[in-house]
Scaffold this motif. Structure first.
Motif, PDB file in Angstrom:
ATOM      1  N   UNK A  34       0.828  -1.211   0.000  1.00 13.98           N
ATOM      2  CA  UNK A  34       0.000   0.000   0.000  1.00 13.98           C
ATOM      3  C   UNK A  34       0.862   1.261   0.000  1.00 13.98           C
ATOM      4  N   UNK A  35       2.022   1.190   0.655  1.00  9.43           N
ATOM      5  CA  UNK A  35       2.919   2.355   0.669  1.00  9.43           C
ATOM      6  C   UNK A  35       3.442   2.664  -0.728  1.00  9.43           C
ATOM      7  N   UNK A  36       3.587   1.616  -1.565  1.00  5.34           N
ATOM      8  CA  UNK A  36       4.174   1.801  -2.896  1.00  5.34           C
ATOM      9  C   UNK A  36       3.131   1.942  -4.004  1.00  5.34           C
ATOM     10  N   UNK A  37       1.944   1.357  -3.817  1.00  6.64           N
ATOM     11  CA  UNK A  37       0.965   1.344  -4.925  1.00  6.64           C
ATOM     12  C   UNK A  37      -0.461   1.426  -4.390  1.00  6.64           C
ATOM     13  N   UNK A  38      -0.708   2.405  -3.515  1.00  8.38           N
ATOM     14  CA  UNK A  38      -1.999   2.484  -2.830  1.00  8.38           C
ATOM     15  C   UNK A  38      -3.184   2.543  -3.795  1.00  8.38           C
ATOM     16  N   UNK A  39      -3.107   3.451  -4.771  1.00 10.45           N
ATOM     17  CA  UNK A  39      -4.249   3.649  -5.677  1.00 10.45           C
ATOM     18  C   UNK A  39      -4.572   2.367  -6.440  1.00 10.45           C
ATOM     19  N   UNK A  40      -3.530   1.689  -6.955  1.00 12.45           N
ATOM     20  CA  UNK A  40      -3.755   0.462  -7.732  1.00 12.45           C
ATOM     21  C   UNK A  40      -4.332  -0.651  -6.855  1.00 12.45           C
ATOM     22  N   UNK A  41      -3.832  -0.739  -5.618  1.00 15.97           N
ATOM     23  CA  UNK A  41      -4.336  -1.775  -4.697  1.00 15.97           C
ATOM     24  C   UNK A  41      -5.832  -1.576  -4.438  1.00 15.97           C
ATOM     25  N   UNK A  42      -6.234  -0.359  -4.128  1.00 12.03           N
ATOM     26  CA  UNK A  42      -7.644  -0.095  -3.824  1.00 12.03           C
ATOM     27  C   UNK A  42      -8.520  -0.215  -5.065  1.00 12.03           C
ATOM     28  N   UNK A  43      -7.963   0.172  -6.191  1.00 15.96           N
ATOM     29  CA  UNK A  43      -8.720   0.084  -7.445  1.00 15.96           C
ATOM     30  C   UNK A  43      -9.086  -1.363  -7.742  1.00 15.96           C
ATOM     31  N   UNK A  44      -8.137  -2.262  -7.471  1.00 15.46           N
ATOM     32  CA  UNK A  44      -8.314  -3.668  -7.851  1.00 15.46           C
ATOM     33  C   UNK A  44      -8.951  -4.515  -6.755  1.00 15.46           C
ATOM     34  N   UNK A  45      -8.636  -4.204  -5.497  1.00 16.07           N
ATOM     35  CA  UNK A  45      -9.035  -5.111  -4.404  1.00 16.07           C
ATOM     36  C   UNK A  45      -9.704  -4.382  -3.240  1.00 16.07           C
ATOM     37  N   UNK A  46     -10.537  -3.385  -3.550  1.00 16.07           N
ATOM     38  CA  UNK A  46     -11.177  -2.598  -2.479  1.00 16.07           C
ATOM     39  C   UNK A  46     -11.960  -3.462  -1.487  1.00 16.07           C
ATOM     40  N   UNK A  47     -12.805  -4.423  -1.934  1.00 18.75           N
ATOM     41  CA  UNK A  47     -13.587  -5.201  -0.947  1.00 18.75           C
ATOM     42  C   UNK A  47     -12.705  -5.943   0.055  1.00 18.75           C
TER      43      UNK A  47
END
Length: 711
Positions: free
Chosen positions: A181-194
């Motif tokens: 999350x520190x390195x790719x927060x936006x992509x992580x939430x975009x793909x795996x929000x639930x």
């Protein structure tokens, strides 16, 4: 007999390991290779392999053999089913300690296998496999391509599930998630929000229930799982997380705390403010007391740290200071909020006094800054938060701010000149003080304050003496280039467009209050050239209407002062600018059905309605400036005739009910009409031929009536 037991002496162990590597290279069959491999992996697990030996193991077997082991379904007789897989993972974990190998495609393409192993049922015999998988994933995360590969190959979801299952190594799953999350927060939430929301639900529940040091440890973990995006406020699950975090923080901050306990709580609160503003704080008495307490604590912390700055003390507290700045900025916004305020008036007045004292400490700190410290991100954060105060509160700390202005201009200039290419950001992304995406762009945060200060004598003189106009002109050109390089489709208001609008306000202040400066300083001639070219490009783009109004009005106001400059002597760019300005001014009003009668009333044109609150003052100022320009530029009446504005305006005033046209609008129209009628016979004839004398009388335009009556 070819495989002696691993000796206990270190040199003998290395000798044995070398022999085993020779066997691995020369093995005649799988059973010989497997036997040698057992000894090699035993050494690897015992941590007895240095970098050179690790490379020798890799050179002996490469990726092929561990890959075969991972997929093999036939364990040796009498061994557990996962024996081969465990050996393969141990070797891969060993290889991954070499950063070059950790980023190899043969490791990256095994990420789905690593994910599957994390989610497989774990018995006591397979814990070493889980440990090896975590070692591999940690190594991949540390490589350049690793974070993107982990996100796209589903590791975020696997780690979330592994943490929620609570099995062996679940703490490592949480640590890896924090790293990702520190390195790719936006992509992580975009793909795996639930899945991430499920982790946040568990963490927030634990946070609320904990009554020991765990509560403070979770304060350090939770900020990693609070996204700068909608999931929290747009779902019931997210809202419940926010409720728990609010209650947990209220419990903490309402207690007597040590420094080490308070700092993580303030950082968590700042993370929530960055994500959701003040939305997570409930309305009502408890919420307003909590908000006031939060801002109060932040201000006290800032004063204690910055009023007598010991460099060592400040150095260790920069992270929590930056969090306090976020809370102070929220405090300013909440004190000024008029619709649905969380704070009562008495609380607002008290907080503004406390904030003033804290900003006094920030100014004191910035006045001690040495030249070699200017690249420190904390200096940037301090300037940025002071910019937020200067933008809103202009009456207090005026003396101190005036004394700091030379530093602020020099600092903004230094960072701008040394900065990389600018990028335009949606306004919503500007809430972050910590780790700003453009640390060179301090000027953006100072512009609103400079806009207020250029309206006042002393600070304006300081800004002029420090060369601020030239810097702002250069910055205007830079930001204009950024804006014109963006897509032309309507988009959220960006920092670039906001900055350009604010700079127009600053330049307007200078034009009105320091016209001699505009005449003599070449900066303004350069700015005029930019304005002449930019307005014709902007005008067709309706979503830039506020910026169009700013540029049109500023250009017209400056043209009055710079009328003698070569650029305005009937050049193509001047004619295009004035043509665009006339279209902007002439298209603002129209006739429409009056609901209260059968007739027509004057109304703001549909394209202007949404922006009218922001631009109506600029429109009236632009009309005055255009009227002043008409006698200065002999070719200007012809441009007005080409635009057919006189015919359109005559028709408008003839059709609508005079009572629907307010006095200010009549005055604005009359100002332009009188100058056109005086300057150009053809304009006068057009007005007369469209019943000008009649409607001039009807609207009480005495000056126009007199002008039309003269021969």
């Amino acid at each position: 007999p070819r495989f002696p037991a691993m000796a206990s002496d270190s040199e003998d162990r290395h000798a044995t390991l070398k022999r085993c590597l020779g066997v691995l290279r020369d093995a005649r069959n799988d059973s010989e290779q497997f036997a040698a491999l057992l000894l090699v992996t035993k050494a690897v697990r015992a941590g007895e392999v240095d970098a050179k030996t690790r490379r020798q193991i890799f050179d002996a077997i490469g990726f092929t053999f561990p890959t075969r082991l991972l997929v093999s379904q036939q364990p040796p007789a009498g061994c557990p089913p996962h024996t081969f897989r465990a050996l393969g993972l141990t070797l891969l974990a060993c290889f991954c300690t070499d950063p070059e190998l950790a980023g190899h495609s043969q490791i990256l393409n095994k990420i789905p296998t690593f994910n599957d192993i994390l989610l497989s049922p774990c018995d006591p015999d397979s814990t070493s496999m889980i440990d090896d998988v975590y070692q591999c994933l940690s190594a991949v995360l540390a490589t350049a391509k690793g974070p993107r590969e982990l996100v796209t190959k589903g590791t975020v979801s696997a780690l979330c599930q592994a943490y929620l299952n609570g099995g062996h190594g679940s703490d490592r799953a949480l640590a890896l998630l924090m790293g990702l999350l520190a390195l790719a927060e936006a992509k992580c939430w975009q793909r795996d929000a639930p899945q991430l929301l499920a982790v946040l639900t568990k963490l927030s529940g634990d946070f609320l229930k904990a009554e020991d040091m765990t509560k403070f440890e979770l304060c350090e973990v939770l900020p990693h799982f609070i996204p700068l995006s909608p999931p929290l406020t747009e779902s019931s699950q997210g809202s419940e997380c926010l409720r728990r975090l609010y209650k947990g923080l209220a419990d903490i901050l309402g207690s007597k705390l040590s420094q080490s306990q308070r700092d993580p709580a303030l950082k968590l609160a700042a993370g929530l403010v960055q994500a959701c503003g003040a939305e997570w704080i409930p309305a009502g008495s408890a919420g307003s007391k909590f908000l006031a307490l939060l801002v109060n604590l932040a201000c006290v912390e800032v004063r204690l740290t910055l009023e007598e700055p010991d460099p060592v003390d400040v150095e260790g507290k920069k992270e929590v200071m930056t969090a306090c700045y976020v809370l102070m900025e929220m405090g300013i916004q909440e004190c000024l909020r008029e619709e649905g305020p969380l704070l009562e008036d008495a609380q607002k007045m008290q907080l503004m006094r406390i904030l003033e004292e804290a900003f006094g400490a920030v100014i004191f700190y910035l006045r001690q800054v040495k030249q070699e410290e200017l690249q420190d991100p904390f200096i940037f954060a301090s300037v940025r938060v002071l910019g937020a105060w200067m933008a809103e509160e202009t009456s207090s700390l005026k003396q101190e701010i005036c004394e700091l202005l030379p530093f602020l201009v020099d600092y903004a200039r230094k960072l701008f000149k040394e900065g990389g290419p600018a990028v335009s950001l949606p306004q919503a992304e500007l809430v972050s003080t910590e780790g700003s995406p453009l640390p060179q762009d301090a000027l953006r945060f100072l512009l609103p304050g400079f806009c207020h200060l250029t309206a006042e004598g002393r600070p304006r003189d300081i800004l002029i003496s420090k060369g601020a106009p030239a810097l702002l002109c250069e910055y205007f050109l830079h930001q204009w280039e950024v804006l014109t390089s963006e897509p032309t489709a309507p988009a959220p208001l960006t920092s670039t467009e906001m900055s350009l609008q604010t700079m127009c306000g600053i330049f307007l202040n200078l034009v009105v209050t320091a016209p001699d400066l505009v005449r003599r300083d070449k900066t303004f001639s350069s700015l005029m050239d930019v304005l002449l070219k930019s307005l014709p490009l902007l005008l067709p783009q309706e979503h830039h209407l506020v910026l169009t109004a700013n540029i049109a009005t500023l250009g017209l106001m400056m043209a009055r002062i710079l009328a003698g400059s070569a650029a305005l002597q009937g050049t193509q760019s001047a004619k295009e600018f004035f043509g665009a300005a006339i279209r902007f001014l002439s298209q603002a009003h129209m006739a429409q059905a009056d609901p209260g009668s059968d007739g027509l009333a004057v109304a703001v044109s549909p394209a202007y309605v949404s922006a009218w609150d922001d631009i109506h003052e600029l429109w009236f100022l632009g009309m005055q400036a255009l009227a002043s320009c008409i006698p200065l530029f002999p070719w200007l009446p012809h441009a007005t005739l080409q635009a057919h504005w006189l015919e359109g305006l005559s028709q408008l005033l003839s059709r609508v009910a005079p009572a629907s046209v307010d006095f200010e609008l009549i005055t604005a129209f009359q100002g332009v009409l009188v100058e056109l009628a005086r300057a150009n016979e053809q304009c006068r004839d057009v007005i007369l031929s469209h019943h000008g004398t009649e409607w001039a009388n009807l609207y009480g335009m005495a000056a126009l009536e007199q002008c039309l009556a003269e021969q």
